[in-house]
Design an enzyme around this catalytic site. Sequence first.
Site, short mmCIF file in Angstrom:
data_model
loop_
_atom_site.label_atom_id
_atom_site.label_comp_id
_atom_site.label_asym_id
_atom_site.label_seq_id
_atom_site.Cartn_x
_atom_site.Cartn_y
_atom_site.Cartn_z
N ASP A 236 -3.93 -8.14 5.45
CA ASP A 236 -2.77 -9.03 5.39
C ASP A 236 -2.76 -10.02 6.55
O ASP A 236 -2.01 -11.00 6.54
CB ASP A 236 -1.44 -8.25 5.31
N TYR B 77 10.83 -0.13 8.53
CA TYR B 77 9.43 -0.49 8.78
C TYR B 77 8.78 0.54 9.74
O TYR B 77 7.71 1.08 9.47
CB TYR B 77 9.44 -1.89 9.39
N HIS C 242 0.81 -1.22 0.00
CA HIS C 242 0.00 0.00 0.00
C HIS C 242 0.84 1.28 0.00
O HIS C 242 0.73 2.15 0.85
CB HIS C 242 -1.09 0.03 1.07
N HIS D 65 -1.18 -0.28 14.96
CA HIS D 65 -1.31 0.98 14.23
C HIS D 65 -2.71 1.19 13.66
O HIS D 65 -2.92 2.15 12.90
CB HIS D 65 -0.26 1.03 13.10
N GLU E 33 -6.35 -5.81 9.64
CA GLU E 33 -5.91 -5.41 8.30
C GLU E 33 -5.82 -6.68 7.42
O GLU E 33 -5.41 -7.75 7.91
CB GLU E 33 -4.55 -4.68 8.36
N HIS F 36 5.05 -9.86 11.09
CA HIS F 36 5.93 -9.74 9.91
C HIS F 36 7.37 -9.93 10.37
O HIS F 36 7.77 -9.40 11.41
CB HIS F 36 5.85 -8.35 9.26
N ASP G 250 1.51 -6.19 14.27
CA ASP G 250 2.48 -5.47 13.43
C ASP G 250 3.67 -4.90 14.22
O ASP G 250 4.74 -4.65 13.63
CB ASP G 250 1.80 -4.31 12.71
N HIS H 94 -5.36 -8.33 14.83
CA HIS H 94 -5.35 -7.17 13.94
C HIS H 94 -6.11 -7.55 12.68
O HIS H 94 -5.94 -8.65 12.16
CB HIS H 94 -3.89 -6.82 13.61
FE1 FEO Z 1 -1.37 -3.50 9.77
FE2 FEO Z 1 0.58 -6.07 8.75
O1 FEO Z 1 -0.96 -5.05 8.83
#
Ligand code: FEO
Length: 400
Positions: free
Chosen positions: A83, A193, A24, A146, A81, A226, A165, A79
């Site tokens: 992903d 990051y 993104h 976040h 999001e 991640h 994250d 989370h």
């Molecule tokens: Fe906020 Fe890795 O997604």
Amino acid sequence: MPPIQIKENIYWVGVVDWNEHDFHGYSLARKGTSYNAYLVLDEKITLFDSVPEKFKLDLYHQIRSLVKLEDIDIVVANHIEPDHSGALPWLMDRIKPEKLYCSTQGKAMLLDHFHQPDWPYEVVKTGDSMSIGKRTVQFMETRMLHWPDSMFSYIPEDKLLISNDAFGLNKASSKLFDDEHDLSELMDAASHYYHNIILPFSPLVQKVLARVSETWPDIDMIAPDHGVVWRSHVADIVAAYDRYSRQITGPRAVIAYDTMWKSTEKMAKAVADGMLQEGIEVRLMNLKAYHHSDVMAELADATAIVCGCPTHNNGIMPVMADFLTYMKGLKPSGRVGAAFGSYGWSGESVKHLNEFMEKARIEMVSPGVRVKNVPTHESLAECVELGRTVARAVKARIEA
Ligand code: FEO
């Protein structure tokens, strides 16, 4: 990559995304990334987090090599999001868990994304916990770290923090643990990051770090969603987050510029010369050669950002507008700056740069320098003086 045991009966069951380079608008610097999910084999088999929808079968095969999907009792969504939740509808249909644990905002986000009011939501708040057999899972909401829904899960019996994250980095690798990598390379990736994803929430990071160290003082492993699992350098990554979130900067400056016929580039080099004369380290970055996320990573420990751009159609060049918009959203604080640029006839670029940088809360230390067409030796001397002015402001800011 097959499942990897990170603690007794706790497995990484995530997916490495070797080929993703853009996230993104954030460049993964051709390093790829990973989407980490974790499976705890206890009396209640519990899955923490998920992966993008396109990797649902990869996640399935990871889990299936340990248990059947229908053996999973509980799903935790730290989370929402996509992903980390994209595969969730497919999984929920097959797992049919007793409970889907999430935060209050997490439930709202899940409903907004997947429109499934009948899922067995179990909303948890900071301080709530659940027993899954020999283990307990404790929850802490980390709103806006976040996203509004974000939360941490902690298993005290294993001293394991599953941090979504936070503490993540983007790197596709077959080596899961921090101590299998060069630490300075990992820290560069963690900084890249942070300064592209977490930076705007830095004041919250300070509060969350304090709350985590008070609530869970014995963490010996951090498993983010991640990148690497931190087991040997937990203190290093926590200290780095403390440093990043305080936005501690040094005697460095970034000059980000675009150029049409090289006049503004000549000016950029002269501004850099002025800074070097004052003993300030400089990084020049042509925005056509560097992605905006790489500039933000360079700005991590720089006290000054200086922007140069020629006038283009009474405004600024598109790549500069892109960078300024991106930087403003990431809210760097405590930086000084200045602007410069060449022009052919109307010459508005420096005015626009000044206005935009002020809106990004950069303290502008000079009205800037404009040069008509091609700079002379005298006008380059003005640029050198601009560099010296910024460098003196950097030194004053650091000494203050
Ligand atoms: Fe906020 Fe890795 O997604």
